[in-house]
Design a protein around this motif. Structure first.
Motif, short mmCIF file in Angstrom:
data_model
loop_
_atom_site.label_atom_id
_atom_site.label_comp_id
_atom_site.label_asym_id
_atom_site.label_seq_id
_atom_site.Cartn_x
_atom_site.Cartn_y
_atom_site.Cartn_z
N UNK A 1 5.66 14.16 8.72
CA UNK A 1 5.84 12.91 9.46
C UNK A 1 4.61 12.47 10.24
N UNK A 2 3.93 13.41 10.92
CA UNK A 2 2.74 13.01 11.69
C UNK A 2 1.63 12.51 10.78
N UNK B 1 0.84 -1.19 0.00
CA UNK B 1 0.00 0.00 0.00
C UNK B 1 0.87 1.24 0.00
N UNK B 2 0.22 2.40 -0.15
CA UNK B 2 0.95 3.65 -0.28
C UNK B 2 0.29 4.73 0.58
N UNK B 3 1.11 5.67 1.05
CA UNK B 3 0.62 6.78 1.85
C UNK B 3 1.27 8.07 1.34
N UNK B 4 0.68 9.21 1.74
CA UNK B 4 1.30 10.48 1.40
C UNK B 4 0.45 11.42 0.60
N UNK C 1 -1.53 7.82 8.47
CA UNK C 1 -2.02 7.00 7.35
C UNK C 1 -1.51 5.56 7.45
N UNK C 2 -0.30 5.37 7.94
CA UNK C 2 0.20 4.01 8.15
C UNK C 2 -0.66 3.29 9.19
N UNK C 3 -0.97 3.97 10.27
CA UNK C 3 -1.81 3.36 11.32
C UNK C 3 -3.18 3.00 10.76
N UNK C 4 -3.74 3.87 9.93
CA UNK C 4 -5.03 3.57 9.31
C UNK C 4 -4.92 2.35 8.39
#
Length: 296
Positions: free
Chosen positions: A99-100, A80-83, A105-108
């Motif tokens: 960073x926050x 998956x991807x975030x950002x 998004x990683x936690x989600x």
């Protein structure tokens, strides 16, 4: 003969022809059921690499894959991807590498995919407003915490890849690339030299809608489609190439997966390679093909 498998980060073994999940509709219910069937059929056909992102439905695509495939079979990698931040009227969706924000998004993603660790997490876009070291540093911290296995990048230049490799171990790069769209040739060459997985998104378009006479000729010789010829060329381009064609159709999925067994002769590959690619800018659907084109 080129291997049909690749070890991402020298650890995660996958079959090189993957599946891009972006085109899987999450609603209404009839369309959702069809999407679940496509995802399950991909796994039945032996696909072991599925690509998704927070951007795809703002998490809904991740939830759909969990609904379809959890508990995940052994050997299946869901990357998956975030950002990218969702729209917040009057503001549109925007790249965000704070960073926050990345951590959230990683936690989600962990919750939506129902896992304790994202084995391959890619930065969807580099945020020019945030130092790259801060963006990748946040992901590296999550990696140390055990929430990320391997870190990848998406839509980067060769210079950005080189800079990133001074900060983290880059396991993958996901850039737009295809037989008729080779803007990121230098990035692919850098990945090949370093043994980094290269996941071309939009790997079939524009070869399907703009098939040249040479593509059509090779397809006729092999009794294949333009899409299959394009995927076969990619698989032969370099052993680090892991195409992720996407579709919401089981028929097109089966057609794409069958391309893994298509064998181009040396002459056919050279004829295709000599086709003059068209440089194409702009964003598009990650993992998509021209049979189901829509704007991102």
């Amino acid at each position: 003969m080129t291997s049909s498998t690749f070890r991402i980060g020298d650890e995660i073994g996958v079959r090189r022809l993957g599946f891009g999940a972006m085109r899987l509709s999450t609603g209404p219910e009839s369309a959702r059921r069809a999407s679940v069937a496509v995802a399950r059929r991909a796994v039945e056909l032996g696909v072991t690499l599925i690509d998704t992102a927070h951007l795809y439905g703002w998490g809904a695509n991740e939830e759909l894959l969990a609904e379809a495939l959890y508990p995940y079979p052994d050997g299946l990698l869901i990357a998956t991807k975030v950002g990218v931040a969702p729209p917040d009227p009057p503001h549109d969706a925007a790249i965000c590498g704070r960073p926050d924000f990345l951590r959230d998004q990683v936690e989600q993603g962990l919750r939506r995919l129902r896992v304790e660790r994202l084995e391959l997490l890619q930065l969807h876009r580099v945020d020019p407003a945030v130092p790259l070291a801060d963006q990748l540093g946040a992901l590296r911290e999550l990696q140390v915490e055990g929430k990320i296995g391997h870190i990848g990048l998406s839509e980067v230049t060769a210079a950005e890849l080189e800079e990133a490799r001074q900060i983290i171990d880059v396991a993958s790069v996901q850039n737009r690339y295809s037989l008729l769209d080779r803007e990121h040739e230098a990035v692919l060459d850098a990945c090949a030299a370093a043994g980094i997985a290269f996941l071309p998104w939009r790997p079939v378009y524009p070869a399907v809608s703009e098939a040249t006479a040479e593509i059509a000729a090779v397809a006729a010789e092999l009794g294949a489609t333009a899409a299959q010829v394009s995927l076969a060329w990619l698989l032969d381009r370099s052993p680090v190439v892991l195409p992720i064609p996407g579709t919401g159709s089981i028929g097109h999925l089966e057609e794409n997966v069958a391309a893994a067994s298509l064998r181009l002769s040396d002459d056919q590959w050279r004829r295709l390679d000599r086709i003059q690619p068209t440089q194409r800018g702009g964003a598009g659907q990650d993992g998509g093909d021209a049979r189901h084109m829509e704007s991102a």
